[in-house]
Design a protein around this motif. Structure first.
Motif, PDB file in Angstrom:
ATOM      1  N   PHE A 228       0.800  -1.224   0.000  1.00 34.59           N
ATOM      2  CA  PHE A 228       0.000   0.000   0.000  1.00 34.59           C
ATOM      3  C   PHE A 228       0.838   1.282   0.000  1.00 34.59           C
ATOM      4  O   PHE A 228       0.447   2.266  -0.653  1.00 34.59           O
ATOM      5  CB  PHE A 228      -0.960  -0.009   1.186  1.00 34.59           C
ATOM      6  CG  PHE A 228      -2.009  -1.089   1.093  1.00 34.59           C
ATOM      7  CD1 PHE A 228      -2.937  -1.084   0.065  1.00 34.59           C
ATOM      8  CD2 PHE A 228      -2.056  -2.110   2.027  1.00 34.59           C
ATOM      9  CE1 PHE A 228      -3.900  -2.081  -0.041  1.00 34.59           C
ATOM     10  CE2 PHE A 228      -3.012  -3.105   1.942  1.00 34.59           C
ATOM     11  CZ  PHE A 228      -3.941  -3.107   0.904  1.00 34.59           C
ATOM     12  N   PRO A 229       1.968   1.354   0.694  1.00 39.32           N
ATOM     13  CA  PRO A 229       2.782   2.571   0.602  1.00 39.32           C
ATOM     14  C   PRO A 229       3.199   2.881  -0.836  1.00 39.32           C
ATOM     15  O   PRO A 229       3.182   4.038  -1.258  1.00 39.32           O
ATOM     16  CB  PRO A 229       3.993   2.250   1.492  1.00 39.32           C
ATOM     17  CG  PRO A 229       3.472   1.271   2.490  1.00 39.32           C
ATOM     18  CD  PRO A 229       2.516   0.425   1.718  1.00 39.32           C
ATOM     19  N   ALA A 230       3.545   1.832  -1.584  1.00 38.68           N
ATOM     20  CA  ALA A 230       3.917   2.039  -2.991  1.00 38.68           C
ATOM     21  C   ALA A 230       2.711   2.491  -3.802  1.00 38.68           C
ATOM     22  O   ALA A 230       2.834   3.332  -4.706  1.00 38.68           O
ATOM     23  CB  ALA A 230       4.499   0.758  -3.570  1.00 38.68           C
ATOM     24  N   ALA A 231       1.528   1.956  -3.493  1.00 36.81           N
ATOM     25  CA  ALA A 231       0.314   2.367  -4.206  1.00 36.81           C
ATOM     26  C   ALA A 231       0.032   3.845  -3.970  1.00 36.81           C
ATOM     27  O   ALA A 231      -0.361   4.570  -4.891  1.00 36.81           O
ATOM     28  CB  ALA A 231      -0.869   1.518  -3.753  1.00 36.81           C
ATOM     29  N   LEU A 232       0.235   4.319  -2.750  1.00 37.67           N
ATOM     30  CA  LEU A 232       0.044   5.738  -2.443  1.00 37.67           C
ATOM     31  C   LEU A 232       1.042   6.596  -3.216  1.00 37.67           C
ATOM     32  O   LEU A 232       0.690   7.665  -3.723  1.00 37.67           O
ATOM     33  CB  LEU A 232       0.192   5.982  -0.942  1.00 37.67           C
ATOM     34  CG  LEU A 232      -0.972   5.518  -0.068  1.00 37.67           C
ATOM     35  CD1 LEU A 232      -0.635   5.704   1.407  1.00 37.67           C
ATOM     36  CD2 LEU A 232      -2.247   6.283  -0.406  1.00 37.67           C
ATOM     37  N   ALA A 233       2.267   6.140  -3.311  1.00 38.59           N
ATOM     38  CA  ALA A 233       3.289   6.892  -4.049  1.00 38.59           C
ATOM     39  C   ALA A 233       2.910   7.015  -5.527  1.00 38.59           C
ATOM     40  O   ALA A 233       3.091   8.072  -6.138  1.00 38.59           O
ATOM     41  CB  ALA A 233       4.649   6.217  -3.894  1.00 38.59           C
ATOM     42  N   VAL A 234       2.378   5.926  -6.091  1.00 33.05           N
ATOM     43  CA  VAL A 234       1.959   5.962  -7.492  1.00 33.05           C
ATOM     44  C   VAL A 234       0.785   6.918  -7.668  1.00 33.05           C
ATOM     45  O   VAL A 234       0.738   7.707  -8.622  1.00 33.05           O
ATOM     46  CB  VAL A 234       1.591   4.542  -7.981  1.00 33.05           C
ATOM     47  CG1 VAL A 234       0.946   4.601  -9.358  1.00 33.05           C
ATOM     48  CG2 VAL A 234       2.829   3.653  -8.013  1.00 33.05           C
ATOM     49  N   ALA A 235      -0.181   6.867  -6.750  1.00 30.38           N
ATOM     50  CA  ALA A 235      -1.345   7.743  -6.846  1.00 30.38           C
ATOM     51  C   ALA A 235      -0.934   9.213  -6.764  1.00 30.38           C
ATOM     52  O   ALA A 235      -1.517  10.063  -7.456  1.00 30.38           O
ATOM     53  CB  ALA A 235      -2.344   7.410  -5.741  1.00 30.38           C
ATOM     54  N   ARG A 236       0.043   9.516  -5.952  1.00 27.17           N
ATOM     55  CA  ARG A 236       0.511  10.903  -5.827  1.00 27.17           C
ATOM     56  C   ARG A 236       1.101  11.430  -7.140  1.00 27.17           C
ATOM     57  O   ARG A 236       0.987  12.603  -7.449  1.00 27.17           O
ATOM     58  CB  ARG A 236       1.584  10.998  -4.734  1.00 27.17           C
ATOM     59  CG  ARG A 236       1.061  10.960  -3.326  1.00 27.17           C
ATOM     60  CD  ARG A 236       2.187  11.267  -2.326  1.00 27.17           C
ATOM     61  NE  ARG A 236       1.661  11.372  -0.977  1.00 27.17           N
ATOM     62  CZ  ARG A 236       1.647  10.374  -0.107  1.00 27.17           C
ATOM     63  NH1 ARG A 236       2.148   9.196  -0.473  1.00 27.17           N
ATOM     64  NH2 ARG A 236       1.146  10.533   1.095  1.00 27.17           N
ATOM     65  N   ALA A 237       1.736  10.551  -7.880  1.00 25.91           N
ATOM     66  CA  ALA A 237       2.502  10.984  -9.056  1.00 25.91           C
ATOM     67  C   ALA A 237       1.775  10.782 -10.382  1.00 25.91           C
ATOM     68  O   ALA A 237       2.298  11.170 -11.423  1.00 25.91           O
ATOM     69  CB  ALA A 237       3.840  10.238  -9.093  1.00 25.91           C
ATOM     70  N   THR A 238       0.591  10.158 -10.347  1.00 27.54           N
ATOM     71  CA  THR A 238      -0.121   9.844 -11.593  1.00 27.54           C
ATOM     72  C   THR A 238      -1.608  10.138 -11.427  1.00 27.54           C
ATOM     73  O   THR A 238      -2.058  10.631 -10.395  1.00 27.54           O
ATOM     74  CB  THR A 238       0.050   8.355 -11.952  1.00 27.54           C
ATOM     75  OG1 THR A 238      -0.672   7.559 -10.996  1.00 27.54           O
ATOM     76  CG2 THR A 238       1.515   7.943 -11.950  1.00 27.54           C
TER      77      THR A 238
END
Length: 304
Positions: A228-238
């Protein structure tokens, strides 16, 4: 009949755990030669080699593998029996290393507070968080971890379980994303956008897809990440939509650049639990640890 030397039990426990005469000697404060003699006595007593050479390393024999968990439990129980029953734990002066197995999201959300508060109330306590690449009872059974934190799975009937808090999934997009401007996200809104999925096993679908399928809709998965931390990072940038537990967003700084919305479909709730081996049930320090973790988490999630 001659009674067995119970000192051999503790030596056997360390040897089976370390699989090394030299390392076991250091743990027990013995010389290498003394530890070798102890291994010889254990071989004579059990009638099995226990440790054998395999290349540059030592490996356990099938018999030794078979008795490893029983030996560990027996040694733990023996130490517990020989500990004064009514000794009160002074957590302020107690020194111990506790190993907690949890996913990255839990560590990121709750770890800083747990570590900071433990340093105040129990300065001699060290909290060591280790990764949880898969769900298995082996680390608890083998004494490699003291406490596991996560969603309950098949862990075996002996593992103790205590509910820690209830959680739910929410949708997350970057600040300024069109979905973040919608007053109420509908299933149509939700399925129009591409998604990033968090899956340790790399699976494409989950409970939200089952719920969408019931109304004849699907979502397009554009990326899969391991947590989930990686999913949040992706959502922030895309412009991808992420699905994460609501507890991951309890810190205001974590949502400063994100928009959070309730899912347009119902999914099963999540129960995050504490899990431990029964050998630690009555240990005063372990009891303190369980209470400490529970109190901190429930305070950070007051609705639970």
């Amino acid at each position: 009949m001659t009674e067995p030397d119970l000192n051999l039990l503790f030596a056997l426990d360390v040897l089976l755990a370390e699989r090394s005469v030299a390392v076991a000697a250091r743990r027990l404060g013995l010389s290498a030669s003394a530890m070798s003699r102890t291994l010889g006595r254990l071989r004579e007593t059990t009638g099995d080699p226990l440790l054998v050479r395999a290349g540059r390393n030592m490996v356990l024999t099938p018999y030794a593998e078979g008795i490893r968990e029983r030996t560990q439990n027996a040694a733990f129980e023996a130490r517990a029996l020989l500990r004064p029953l009514h000794t009160e734990l002074n957590i302020r002066t107690h020194e111990q290393l506790f190993t907690l197995r949890a996913n990255d999201g839990f560590v990121e959300v709750f770890g800083p507070t747990l570590i900071a508060e433990a340093a105040i109330v129990a300065p001699g306590i060290t909290l060591r968080f280790v990764a949880k690449p898969e769900k298995t009872p082996h680390p608890l059974r083998e004494g490699l971890v003291d406490l596991e934190i996560g969603v309950l799975s098949e862990m075996g009937p002996e593992i103790r379980v205590q509910a820690l808090f209830r959680d739910r999934f929410v949708g997350v997009v970057r600040k300024g994303h069109p979905l973040g401007q919608v007053k109420e996200v509908t299933t149509s809104h939700y399925s129009e956008w591409k998604h990033v999925v968090a899956s340790r096993r790399g699976t494409l679908s989950g409970p939200v897809d089952e719920a969408l399928a019931k109304v004849g809709l699907t979502r397009k998965v554009a990326a899969i990440v391991p947590g989930f931390p990686a999913a949040l990072a992706v959502a922030r940038a895309t412009d991808l939509v992420a699905l994460v537990p609501a507890s991951f967003l309890i810190n205001q700084s974590a949502v400063a650049d994100l928009s959070v919305f309730e899912l347009p479909v119902k999914t099963r709730g999540i129960t995050v639990s504490l899990l431990w081996h029964p050998r630690s049930d009555v240990d005063p320090a372990h009891r303190w640890l369980r209470t400490f973790v529970r109190d901190v988490c429930q305070r950070l999630l007051p609705e639970n």
